[in-house]
Design a protein around this motif. Structure first.
Motif, PDB file in Angstrom:
ATOM      1  N   ALA A  40       1.034  -1.319   0.059  1.00  0.00           N
ATOM      2  CA  ALA A  40       0.167   0.143  -0.076  1.00  0.00           C
ATOM      3  C   ALA A  40       0.842   1.142  -0.070  1.00  0.00           C
ATOM      4  N   ASP A  41       2.075   1.217   0.609  1.00  0.00           N
ATOM      5  CA  ASP A  41       2.908   2.428   0.579  1.00  0.00           C
ATOM      6  C   ASP A  41       3.823   2.720  -0.661  1.00  0.00           C
ATOM      7  N   GLY A  42       3.633   1.681  -1.760  1.00  0.00           N
ATOM      8  CA  GLY A  42       4.314   1.954  -3.111  1.00  0.00           C
ATOM      9  C   GLY A  42       5.736   1.224  -3.009  1.00  0.00           C
ATOM     10  N   ALA A  43       6.247   0.887  -1.636  1.00  0.00           N
ATOM     11  CA  ALA A  43       7.474   0.258  -1.772  1.00  0.00           C
ATOM     12  C   ALA A  43       7.587  -1.196  -2.399  1.00  0.00           C
ATOM     13  N   SER A  44       8.669  -1.691  -2.619  1.00  0.00           N
ATOM     14  CA  SER A  44       8.977  -2.832  -3.470  1.00  0.00           C
ATOM     15  C   SER A  44       8.792  -3.911  -2.195  1.00  0.00           C
ATOM     16  N   SER A  45       8.311  -5.169  -2.575  1.00  0.00           N
ATOM     17  CA  SER A  45       8.230  -6.192  -1.718  1.00  0.00           C
ATOM     18  C   SER A  45       9.590  -6.881  -1.915  1.00  0.00           C
ATOM     19  N   SER A  46       9.689  -7.976  -0.938  1.00  0.00           N
ATOM     20  CA  SER A  46      11.208  -8.404  -0.634  1.00  0.00           C
ATOM     21  C   SER A  46      11.754  -9.439  -1.549  1.00  0.00           C
ATOM     22  N   ASP A  47      10.724  -9.977  -2.555  1.00  0.00           N
ATOM     23  CA  ASP A  47      11.169 -11.076  -3.456  1.00  0.00           C
ATOM     24  C   ASP A  47      10.126 -11.082  -4.416  1.00  0.00           C
ATOM     25  N   SER A  48      10.620 -11.068  -5.777  1.00  0.00           N
ATOM     26  CA  SER A  48      10.096 -11.356  -6.968  1.00  0.00           C
ATOM     27  C   SER A  48       8.835 -12.273  -6.996  1.00  0.00           C
ATOM     28  N   LYS A  49       9.257 -13.521  -6.305  1.00  0.00           N
ATOM     29  CA  LYS A  49       8.424 -14.621  -6.734  1.00  0.00           C
ATOM     30  C   LYS A  49       7.747 -15.045  -5.122  1.00  0.00           C
ATOM     31  N   PHE A  50       8.473 -15.048  -3.934  1.00  0.00           N
ATOM     32  CA  PHE A  50       7.769 -15.627  -2.711  1.00  0.00           C
ATOM     33  C   PHE A  50       7.207 -14.198  -2.132  1.00  0.00           C
ATOM     34  N   VAL A  51       6.191 -14.265  -1.331  1.00  0.00           N
ATOM     35  CA  VAL A  51       5.318 -13.228  -1.190  1.00  0.00           C
ATOM     36  C   VAL A  51       5.518 -12.730   0.504  1.00  0.00           C
ATOM     37  N   ASP A  52       5.125 -11.348   0.543  1.00  0.00           N
ATOM     38  CA  ASP A  52       5.286 -10.728   2.044  1.00  0.00           C
ATOM     39  C   ASP A  52       3.654 -10.846   2.574  1.00  0.00           C
ATOM     40  N   MET A  53       2.706 -11.006   2.024  1.00  0.00           N
ATOM     41  CA  MET A  53       1.551 -10.763   2.514  1.00  0.00           C
ATOM     42  C   MET A  53       1.123 -11.726   3.599  1.00  0.00           C
ATOM     43  N   ASP A  54       0.929 -11.338   4.878  1.00  0.00           N
ATOM     44  CA  ASP A  54       0.622 -12.234   6.093  1.00  0.00           C
ATOM     45  C   ASP A  54      -0.751 -12.735   5.697  1.00  0.00           C
ATOM     46  N   VAL A  55      -1.000 -13.931   6.119  1.00  0.00           N
ATOM     47  CA  VAL A  55      -2.417 -14.282   5.993  1.00  0.00           C
ATOM     48  C   VAL A  55      -3.306 -13.852   7.169  1.00  0.00           C
ATOM     49  N   PRO A  56      -4.213 -13.001   7.041  1.00  0.00           N
ATOM     50  CA  PRO A  56      -4.955 -12.419   7.938  1.00  0.00           C
ATOM     51  C   PRO A  56      -5.943 -13.529   8.858  1.00  0.00           C
ATOM     52  N   PHE A  57      -5.235 -14.391   9.302  1.00  0.00           N
ATOM     53  CA  PHE A  57      -5.888 -15.845   9.846  1.00  0.00           C
ATOM     54  C   PHE A  57      -7.144 -15.514  10.781  1.00  0.00           C
ATOM     55  N   MET A  58      -6.931 -14.400  11.759  1.00  0.00           N
ATOM     56  CA  MET A  58      -8.069 -14.220  12.484  1.00  0.00           C
ATOM     57  C   MET A  58      -8.263 -12.587  12.576  1.00  0.00           C
ATOM     58  N   ARG A  59      -9.409 -11.925  12.323  1.00  0.00           N
ATOM     59  CA  ARG A  59      -9.365 -10.727  12.356  1.00  0.00           C
ATOM     60  C   ARG A  59     -10.985 -10.290  12.879  1.00  0.00           C
ATOM     61  N   VAL A  60     -10.889  -9.049  13.304  1.00  0.00           N
ATOM     62  CA  VAL A  60     -11.931  -8.261  14.200  1.00  0.00           C
ATOM     63  C   VAL A  60     -13.333  -8.483  13.462  1.00  0.00           C
ATOM     64  N   ALA A  61     -13.387  -8.382  11.807  1.00  0.00           N
ATOM     65  CA  ALA A  61     -14.487  -8.422  11.405  1.00  0.00           C
ATOM     66  C   ALA A  61     -15.295  -9.591  11.651  1.00  0.00           C
ATOM     67  N   GLU A  62     -14.635 -10.923  12.188  1.00  0.00           N
ATOM     68  CA  GLU A  62     -15.510 -11.906  12.172  1.00  0.00           C
ATOM     69  C   GLU A  62     -16.443 -11.605  13.658  1.00  0.00           C
ATOM     70  N   ALA A  63     -15.942 -11.107  14.522  1.00  0.00           N
ATOM     71  CA  ALA A  63     -16.614 -10.922  15.746  1.00  0.00           C
ATOM     72  C   ALA A  63     -17.703 -10.069  15.403  1.00  0.00           C
ATOM     73  N   TYR A  64     -17.897  -9.161  14.678  1.00  0.00           N
ATOM     74  CA  TYR A  64     -18.969  -8.321  14.307  1.00  0.00           C
ATOM     75  C   TYR A  64     -20.077  -9.240  13.507  1.00  0.00           C
ATOM     76  N   LEU A  65     -19.811 -10.118  12.667  1.00  0.00           N
ATOM     77  CA  LEU A  65     -20.811 -10.887  11.908  1.00  0.00           C
ATOM     78  C   LEU A  65     -21.251 -11.972  13.054  1.00  0.00           C
ATOM     79  N   THR A  66     -20.232 -12.470  13.764  1.00  0.00           N
ATOM     80  CA  THR A  66     -20.542 -13.566  14.848  1.00  0.00           C
ATOM     81  C   THR A  66     -21.799 -13.007  15.941  1.00  0.00           C
ATOM     82  N   PHE A  67     -21.261 -11.620  16.207  1.00  0.00           N
ATOM     83  CA  PHE A  67     -22.158 -10.846  17.320  1.00  0.00           C
ATOM     84  C   PHE A  67     -23.572 -10.671  16.391  1.00  0.00           C
ATOM     85  N   ALA A  68     -23.556 -10.235  15.239  1.00  0.00           N
ATOM     86  CA  ALA A  68     -24.982 -10.025  14.537  1.00  0.00           C
ATOM     87  C   ALA A  68     -25.740 -11.311  14.467  1.00  0.00           C
TER      88      ALA A  68
END
Length: 524
Positions: free
Chosen positions: A387-415
């Motif tokens: 998002a900041d426009g900088a380069s990722s660390s490798d051209s093949k393997f990736v830096d994106m962390d899997v957002p495995f547990m996130r707050v949005a789940e709680a909103y839908l669970t509560f609803a």
């Protein structure tokens, strides 16, 4: 199937486990773990490996010495196996690959010898064995660091058992490393164990947002409890809606907050940058780094399997062109008209919803030819672009962390849990929780919701994030006599119902043959 040496994949956590151990599950040869053998225990390294099992696949990256034998190492990845099991049999994603086992996942027609089902089962027990080993070796230690590590290890063991209760039901149960065949316990008994473990470990887990990024804190335990309670009726026959809503609300009122920009959650700098604020929402990530955590699962799988080189730049040279979207996924965003054949940016604008990140250029909405990736729109949600426009660390393997547990789940669970507790009435707290997510996505808010619209909202918010099967089962829309079909459901292009026994995966034949204590799930 054999489990390899319990060694870390990353140099900083290299283990020197020199034991020879028979596994907790009779067919698992965890090598080494023999309680009679003297070994040197490296506490921090083993603890690191417990987390590493979520995002790495063996003893060296990206492949070559996998944790689990009998399955392609990249496919043996914790998240990739869970994703395939929870996405491919549903209305969200379809895989065009002809690899062994993929059609059976697309159609929900697997058997007890299915390689990925077997691999998933043993991956979860590998992780549980490692947790049991750590807890045995640290038993009796009371220093503050060990107390916190033991609490997190108990959480991680409960997390792996959660996937076993959800996917397999009645399973072998072990809390120590042993050479004995484990006993099989009921789904309800396992539910009680997971609940008690999470409640017991939570007081010793660190306060919200005070732990090292990538490690679980109290909020992770609250969110997993809310998920467990949300599905309690499926697992035990007894609903726990009030408990699900209560723990979801604890998450919602914690110091974790919704990230202001939805797409930031799925970009290469979602671990935080001068622009990306996704860490405000991500409670537990699966850490990935293109330089130090190379593997063919995790976020590389998410990005590469959903992309082809003709798509808008997505930050990696890998474009595996495998997993596309079933038309019913697009219909969640375009209920009255077909989705347009445009790029992701134009798709979001047409849907008037930031979550509609699909690519339709040179694609057909209908998957008429299952072998062609361009039959079916592509998911452009996951990216190795920063998002900041900088380069990722490798051209093949990736830096994106899997957002495995996130707050949005709680909103839908509560609803959902609040509405169910109120007999289907969409009260103001229900609409407020759902509208918070829709407002974040710049989508139109509503004054009331139904069960049907909540199920659709689960799909819109968590599209292709590896949970859809569980939601469909809870709403009675997966196996059995359901009023909901999707393209290629049950193996026919127009969709047909399949047996309710596919609401559970089978205990693998290998384990059944080696452990006389086990009874197969019905229908297999």
């Amino acid at each position: 199937m054999k489990l390899r040496y319990l060694k870390s994949l990353i140099p900083a956590a290299a283990l020197t486990l020199t034991l020879s151990v028979t596994s907790c599950v009779s067919d698992l040869d965890v090598n080494p773990i023999d309680p009679s053998t003297t070994m040197e225990f490296h506490q921090n390294e083993v603890f690191t490996k417990i987390y590493a099992t979520m995002g790495l696949t063996g003893q060296q990256g990206p492949a070559g010495s996998g944790d689990v034998d009998g399955i392609d190492e990249g496919t043996s990845d914790f998240y990739r196996l869970i994703w395939n099991a929870n996405e491919l049999p549903t209305d969200e994603s379809h895989c065009c690959w002809g690899d062994v086992g993929i059609p059976e996942l697309n159609y929900a027609s697997w058997g007890a010898s299915h390689s990925q089902v077997t691999g998933l089962y043993y991956r979860l027990y590998f992780d549980i064995t490692l947790c049991n080993f750590f807890l045995e070796q640290t038993d009796g230690k009371t220093d503050s660091e060990t107390v916190a590590q033991r609490a997190e290890t108990r959480f991680m063991r409960a997390l792996n058992y959660y996937y076993l209760i959800d996917l397999f039901g009645n399973v072998p149960f072990v809390t120590k490393v042993t050479t004995e065949n484990p006993k099989q316990i009921s789904r309800a008994e396992l539910f009680d164990f997971i609940e008690s473990e999470l409640k017991a470990c939570e007081p010793d887990m660190l306060a919200p947002k005070t732990n090292t990024y990538g490690r679980a804190d109290k909020v992770a335990a609250w969110l997993l409890l809310s998920r467990l309670y949300l599905n309690a009726e499926v697992y035990t026959g007894k609903a726990r809606w009030a408990d699900a809503a209560s723990y979801a609300q604890k998450v919602m009122t914690s110091s974790y907050t919704l990230c202001n920009t939805y797409k930031y959650l799925f970009m290469a700098d979602n671990n935080g940058s001068t622009v990306n604020t996704a860490t405000s929402e991500i409670i537990l990530p699966i850490i990935q780094n293109g330089t130090t955590t190379q593997n063919y699962g995790g976020s590389l799988f998410l990005i590469a399997s959903t992309h082809k080189s003709d798509m808008t730049y997505y930050g990696t040279t890998e474009g595996w062109a495998g997993n596309s979207c079933r038309p019913q996924m697009l219909a969640k965003f375009f209920p009255t008209t077909d989705a347009p054949n445009v790029n992701a940016e134009a798709m979001v604008a047409a849907a008037k919803d930031d979550r509609a990140m699909f690519y339709g250029v040179d694609r057909t909405l209908s998957i008429d030819d299952e072998s062609q990736f361009v039959n079916g729109f592509s998911c452009a949600k996951f990216s190795n672009v920063r998002a900041d426009g900088a380069s990722s660390s490798d051209s093949k393997f990736v830096d994106m962390d899997v957002p495995f547990m996130r707050v949005a789940e709680a909103y839908l669970t509560f609803a959902e849990a609040t509405m169910r507790a109120n007999g289907g009435v969409s009260t103001q707290p229900v609409t407020d929780a759902i509208n918070a997510l829709r407002t974040r996505a710049h989508a139109k808010t509503e004054t009331s919701y139904t069960y049907s619209t909540i199920l659709d909202e689960w799909s819109r918010e968590f599209a292709l994030e590896g949970r859809r099967r569980s939601d469909l089962i809870r709403f009675g829309k997966f196996g059995g006599n359901s009023d909901y079909t999707w393209q290629w459901k049950g193996g026919t292009i127009n969709g047909t119902n399949f047996s309710s026994n596919f609401n559970l995966f089978p205990i693998p034949t290998k384990d059944l043959n080696s452990n006389p204590n086990l009874v197969q799930n019905p229908g297999y």
